[in-house]
Write a protein that holds these residues in place. Structure first.
Motif, PDB file in Angstrom:
ATOM      1  N   ILE A   1      74.771 -37.778  38.133  1.00 24.93           N
ATOM      2  CA  ILE A   1      73.914 -36.646  37.790  1.00 24.93           C
ATOM      3  C   ILE A   1      73.157 -37.032  36.528  1.00 24.93           C
ATOM      4  O   ILE A   1      73.720 -37.640  35.613  1.00 24.93           O
ATOM      5  CB  ILE A   1      74.737 -35.364  37.559  1.00 24.93           C
ATOM      6  CG1 ILE A   1      75.409 -34.929  38.873  1.00 24.93           C
ATOM      7  CG2 ILE A   1      73.860 -34.233  37.038  1.00 24.93           C
ATOM      8  CD1 ILE A   1      76.276 -33.694  38.741  1.00 24.93           C
ATOM      9  N   TYR A   2      71.867 -36.662  36.479  1.00 26.58           N
ATOM     10  CA  TYR A   2      70.987 -37.119  35.412  1.00 26.58           C
ATOM     11  C   TYR A   2      70.330 -35.905  34.743  1.00 26.58           C
ATOM     12  O   TYR A   2      70.303 -34.806  35.297  1.00 26.58           O
ATOM     13  CB  TYR A   2      69.923 -38.057  35.974  1.00 26.58           C
ATOM     14  CG  TYR A   2      70.516 -39.233  36.726  1.00 26.58           C
ATOM     15  CD1 TYR A   2      70.625 -40.480  36.137  1.00 26.58           C
ATOM     16  CD2 TYR A   2      70.996 -39.079  38.035  1.00 26.58           C
ATOM     17  CE1 TYR A   2      71.181 -41.555  36.829  1.00 26.58           C
ATOM     18  CE2 TYR A   2      71.555 -40.141  38.726  1.00 26.58           C
ATOM     19  CZ  TYR A   2      71.648 -41.371  38.116  1.00 26.58           C
ATOM     20  OH  TYR A   2      72.210 -42.429  38.796  1.00 26.58           O
ATOM     21  N   SER A   3      69.771 -36.130  33.549  1.00 26.30           N
ATOM     22  CA  SER A   3      69.107 -35.017  32.866  1.00 26.30           C
ATOM     23  C   SER A   3      67.957 -35.511  32.001  1.00 26.30           C
ATOM     24  O   SER A   3      67.853 -36.702  31.682  1.00 26.30           O
ATOM     25  CB  SER A   3      70.114 -34.235  32.007  1.00 26.30           C
ATOM     26  OG  SER A   3      70.429 -34.936  30.822  1.00 26.30           O
ATOM     27  N   SER A   4      67.081 -34.569  31.635  1.00 23.26           N
ATOM     28  CA  SER A   4      65.975 -34.859  30.720  1.00 23.26           C
ATOM     29  C   SER A   4      65.565 -33.558  30.052  1.00 23.26           C
ATOM     30  O   SER A   4      65.839 -32.461  30.558  1.00 23.26           O
ATOM     31  CB  SER A   4      64.784 -35.465  31.470  1.00 23.26           C
ATOM     32  OG  SER A   4      64.215 -34.508  32.343  1.00 23.26           O
ATOM     33  N   ASP A   5      64.874 -33.687  28.919  1.00 23.39           N
ATOM     34  CA  ASP A   5      64.426 -32.503  28.186  1.00 23.39           C
ATOM     35  C   ASP A   5      63.131 -31.952  28.778  1.00 23.39           C
ATOM     36  O   ASP A   5      62.850 -30.766  28.711  1.00 23.39           O
ATOM     37  CB  ASP A   5      64.236 -32.855  26.700  1.00 23.39           C
ATOM     38  CG  ASP A   5      64.028 -31.611  25.846  1.00 23.39           C
ATOM     39  OD1 ASP A   5      64.757 -30.620  26.073  1.00 23.39           O
ATOM     40  OD2 ASP A   5      63.132 -31.623  24.988  1.00 23.39           O
ATOM     41  N   THR A   6      62.303 -32.835  29.354  1.00 20.07           N
ATOM     42  CA  THR A   6      61.069 -32.403  30.023  1.00 20.07           C
ATOM     43  C   THR A   6      61.173 -32.756  31.505  1.00 20.07           C
ATOM     44  O   THR A   6      61.813 -33.748  31.869  1.00 20.07           O
ATOM     45  CB  THR A   6      59.832 -33.090  29.417  1.00 20.07           C
ATOM     46  OG1 THR A   6      59.994 -34.518  29.500  1.00 20.07           O
ATOM     47  CG2 THR A   6      59.655 -32.689  27.960  1.00 20.07           C
ATOM     48  N   LYS A   7      60.525 -31.977  32.322  1.00 19.30           N
ATOM     49  CA  LYS A   7      60.678 -32.133  33.768  1.00 19.30           C
ATOM     50  C   LYS A   7      59.956 -33.374  34.277  1.00 19.30           C
ATOM     51  O   LYS A   7      58.791 -33.607  33.958  1.00 19.30           O
ATOM     52  CB  LYS A   7      60.151 -30.890  34.487  1.00 19.30           C
ATOM     53  CG  LYS A   7      60.449 -30.877  35.977  1.00 19.30           C
ATOM     54  CD  LYS A   7      60.004 -29.561  36.605  1.00 19.30           C
ATOM     55  CE  LYS A   7      60.352 -29.511  38.086  1.00 19.30           C
ATOM     56  NZ  LYS A   7      59.931 -28.234  38.716  1.00 19.30           N
ATOM     57  N   ILE A   8      60.653 -34.170  35.080  1.00 18.03           N
ATOM     58  CA  ILE A   8      60.090 -35.352  35.716  1.00 18.03           C
ATOM     59  C   ILE A   8      59.701 -34.983  37.146  1.00 18.03           C
ATOM     60  O   ILE A   8      60.543 -34.597  37.953  1.00 18.03           O
ATOM     61  CB  ILE A   8      61.107 -36.514  35.748  1.00 18.03           C
ATOM     62  CG1 ILE A   8      61.600 -36.832  34.334  1.00 18.03           C
ATOM     63  CG2 ILE A   8      60.496 -37.736  36.415  1.00 18.03           C
ATOM     64  CD1 ILE A   8      60.543 -37.334  33.398  1.00 18.03           C
ATOM     65  N   GLU A   9      58.418 -35.079  37.470  1.00 19.81           N
ATOM     66  CA  GLU A   9      57.966 -34.731  38.812  1.00 19.81           C
ATOM     67  C   GLU A   9      58.209 -35.894  39.781  1.00 19.81           C
ATOM     68  O   GLU A   9      58.471 -37.020  39.380  1.00 19.81           O
ATOM     69  CB  GLU A   9      56.468 -34.391  38.784  1.00 19.81           C
ATOM     70  CG  GLU A   9      56.108 -33.248  37.841  1.00 19.81           C
ATOM     71  CD  GLU A   9      56.639 -31.886  38.295  1.00 19.81           C
ATOM     72  OE1 GLU A   9      57.059 -31.780  39.469  1.00 19.81           O
ATOM     73  OE2 GLU A   9      56.635 -30.950  37.469  1.00 19.81           O
ATOM     74  N   ASN A  10      58.127 -35.599  41.069  1.00 19.49           N
ATOM     75  CA  ASN A  10      58.260 -36.599  42.136  1.00 19.49           C
ATOM     76  C   ASN A  10      59.605 -37.312  42.133  1.00 19.49           C
ATOM     77  O   ASN A  10      59.708 -38.473  42.552  1.00 19.49           O
ATOM     78  CB  ASN A  10      57.131 -37.642  42.045  1.00 19.49           C
ATOM     79  CG  ASN A  10      55.760 -37.012  42.193  1.00 19.49           C
ATOM     80  OD1 ASN A  10      55.565 -36.131  43.032  1.00 19.49           O
ATOM     81  ND2 ASN A  10      54.822 -37.443  41.373  1.00 19.49           N
ATOM     82  N   PHE A  11      60.640 -36.615  41.660  1.00 12.09           N
ATOM     83  CA  PHE A  11      61.981 -37.205  41.710  1.00 12.09           C
ATOM     84  C   PHE A  11      62.533 -37.072  43.127  1.00 12.09           C
ATOM     85  O   PHE A  11      62.473 -35.996  43.729  1.00 12.09           O
ATOM     86  CB  PHE A  11      62.909 -36.497  40.712  1.00 12.09           C
ATOM     87  CG  PHE A  11      64.313 -37.026  40.727  1.00 12.09           C
ATOM     88  CD1 PHE A  11      64.624 -38.209  40.091  1.00 12.09           C
ATOM     89  CD2 PHE A  11      65.325 -36.346  41.412  1.00 12.09           C
ATOM     90  CE1 PHE A  11      65.917 -38.709  40.110  1.00 12.09           C
ATOM     91  CE2 PHE A  11      66.618 -36.836  41.447  1.00 12.09           C
ATOM     92  CZ  PHE A  11      66.917 -38.028  40.790  1.00 12.09           C
ATOM     93  N   PRO A  12      63.086 -38.149  43.702  1.00 11.50           N
ATOM     94  CA  PRO A  12      63.612 -38.088  45.077  1.00 11.50           C
ATOM     95  C   PRO A  12      64.999 -37.439  45.133  1.00 11.50           C
ATOM     96  O   PRO A  12      66.018 -38.105  45.292  1.00 11.50           O
ATOM     97  CB  PRO A  12      63.663 -39.564  45.489  1.00 11.50           C
ATOM     98  CG  PRO A  12      63.832 -40.301  44.198  1.00 11.50           C
ATOM     99  CD  PRO A  12      63.125 -39.515  43.152  1.00 11.50           C
ATOM    100  N   GLY A  13      65.011 -36.151  44.985  1.00 11.33           N
ATOM    101  CA  GLY A  13      66.263 -35.396  44.990  1.00 11.33           C
ATOM    102  C   GLY A  13      66.032 -33.984  44.494  1.00 11.33           C
ATOM    103  O   GLY A  13      64.891 -33.508  44.438  1.00 11.33           O
TER     104      GLY A  13
END
Length: 382
Positions: A308-320
C-alpha cells in the motif's frame, strides 16, 4: 455435418428451458428419441456460459461441447485483446479446443490451421466455424504427431497447454502441462517466427524467465481486476530487453509497462501514510514490482509486506484504486456503521474485522486495516 440437436423443435425446447434447473431436467426423459436429455442439457449449459464468456456464439446453428471444454475456453474479452497484437500470413493453433482464441487471433491472417486431438471437438468447431462463415484447416491429431510430420513454416504458433493434474496448492510448473513446452520449444521456434503461449495466472514469472528461451514479452491480463491469464511471447529475433505489460481490461486504467529486471534496480521509500492512499491493481501485484511502483509514481510505501502506497498530493493515472484517507483510532469505529473493509498485511480478515467491531458491509465509506513500519494502522476514507 448432420447434428440432430439442431432440429428446430429441439432448439425451441432448449430455448424454452434456458432458465430451468438443470438437475431437475436431467431427471426427466428426453421428449425427443433422437437425442438424450444429457445432450439437451449440454446445449443449455453451453448457451448459459456463452452469455457471459462468448456471446458471439449465441447464433442459430451453433453447437456447444461438454462443460470441461467450455470451462477451459478463453473469454472473448481476452481473446479480442490478444488478436490486436498478432498478424501475418499463416497462423496455427496447436491446442485449439473449442476454438475461441483461434476465432479471434486468426482474424489478421490469410491461412489458419487448427489442431485438436479430440475428434468430437474438431467436428463441433468445424461445424461452428462454417456456420459463422469462418474458414480454417482442421486437423484431428495429437500435437506431438503433428510436429513430427509437419513441414510448414508459420508466422505465429499459439498454444494453450492443459494441466495434467488438478491438484490444488501445488507449485505450477511447465512440466505439469500437456504439451510440455520445455520439451518442444526448440521445435516450435524452428517452424515459426513467433510462439504465443497462454498460461495460468498461478505461474511464477521469474520461473518462466529462467526456463523458457527467447522470451520477448510477457502480458499479465486481467478483466475487471481479476487476473485471467499470463501470455508469453517467444521470438526468433533476439531482444535486448524483456518487456512486461500489465493489462486490466474493462477498466479505465492505463496499461502499465516495465522491463523485466527493473524491480531489482528500484528502491522503495517508506513513510507513514499521507493524505492519498494507493492500492495497485492485481496485474501489478502479480508482477511483483513493489519497489518499482514506488519509484515510478513517486509514492511512499507503508511497509515491505503491505503493498500500500501514499502521497501528499494526488497522483493521476495510477493503475489501481486511490483513496483520500486519514489514520484513526479503533475507538472511533461505532457499532452498526457501514463500511467496505480492506485488510492487507493485517492479522484479521475482513469478516473477522466486521465481527469484532460489529460493522455492516457496503456503503460508500472504506476502512483499510494494514501496517506501516511503526505498527498496525486503521485508515478511514474522508
Amino acid at each position: 455435418m448432420e447434428i440432430s440437436i439442431l432440429n428446430k423443435e429441439i432448439q425451441n425446447y432448449i430455448d424454452v428451458n434456458l432458465n430451468t434447473d438443470l438437475h431437475s431436467l436431467l431427471l426427466k426423459k428426453s421428449p425427443f428419441p433422437e437425442v438424450s436429455m444429457q445432450e439437451i442439457v449440454q446445449q443449455i449449459k453451453g448457451k448459459q456460459v456463452a452469455q457471459k464468456k462468448f456471446p458471439f456464439l449465441l447464433k442459430d446453428g451453433v453447437v456447444f461441447p461438454p462443460q470441461l471444454s467450455l470451462e477451459q475456453s478463453s473469454s472473448d474479452k481476452t481473446a479480442v485483446y490478444k488478436a490486436q497484437l498478432l498478424q501475418g500470413k499463416k497462423f496455427i493453433d496447436l491446442t485449439s479446443g473449442f476454438g475461441i482464441d483461434a476465432y479471434y487471433l486468426s482474424a489478421n491472417f490469410e491461412e489458419v490451421t487448427l489442431v485438436e486431438q479430440n475428434p468430437e471437438l474438431v467436428k463441433i468447431v468445424e461445424h461452428n466455424w462454417t456456420t459463422l462463415g469462418k474458414k480454417a484447416k482442421f486437423i484431428n491429431q495429437k500435437l506431438e504427431d503433428f510436429l513430427t510430420h509437419n513441414t510448414e513454416i508459420f508466422d505465429v504458433i499459439y498454444l494453450d497447454p492443459a494441466r495434467r493434474d488438478h491438484q490444488k496448492n501445488k507449485v505450477f510448473l511447465l512440466e505439469d502441462l500437456s504439451p510440455n513446452i520445455l520439451e518442444i520449444q526448440d521445435k516450435l521456434l524452428s517452424i515459426s517466427k513467433q510462439v504465443v503461449i497462454k498460461l495460468s495466472p498461478l505461474i511464477d514469472l521469474k520461473y518462466l524467465v529462467s526456463v523458457l528461451k527467447n522470451i520477448s514479452r510477457i502480458d499479465i491480463i486481467a478483466v475487471k481486476n481479476d487476473v485471467k491469464e499470463i501470455v508469453v511471447f517467444l521470438s526468433c529475433e533476439h531482444s535486448e530487453a524483456l518487456h512486461c505489460h500489465c493489462i486490466n481490461l474493462e477498466s479505465e486504467e492505463s496499461d502499465f509497462e516495465f522491463v523485466f529486471g527493473d524491480e531489482e534496480n528500484a528502491s522503495a521509500e517508506y513513510a507513514e501514510p499521507e493524505k492519498f492512499i494507493y492500492i495497485p491493481n492485481n496485474t501489478l501485484l502479480k508482477a511483483g514490482i513493489f519497489s518499482l511502483i514506488s519509484t515510478r509514481f513517486n509514492l511512499k510505501k507503508l511497509h515491505p509486506n503491505s503493498h500500500i502506497y501514499s502521497s501528499d498530493t494526488k497522483i493521476e493515472n495510477f493503475p489501481g484504486r486511490i483513496f483520500e484517507m486519514e489514520v484513526i483510532d479503533g475507538k472511533r469505529i461505532k457499532k452498526k456503521d457501514q463500511y467496505n473493509i480492506i485488510s492487507k498485511n493485517f492479522p484479521l480478515k475482513p469478516e473477522e474485522i466486521k465481527k469484532k467491531y460489529g460493522l455492516k458491509d457496503g456503503g460508500n465509506d472504506y476502512l483499510i486495516f494494514t501496517q506501516s513500519k511503526k505498527g498496525k494502522l486503521i485508515l478511514k476514507s474522508v
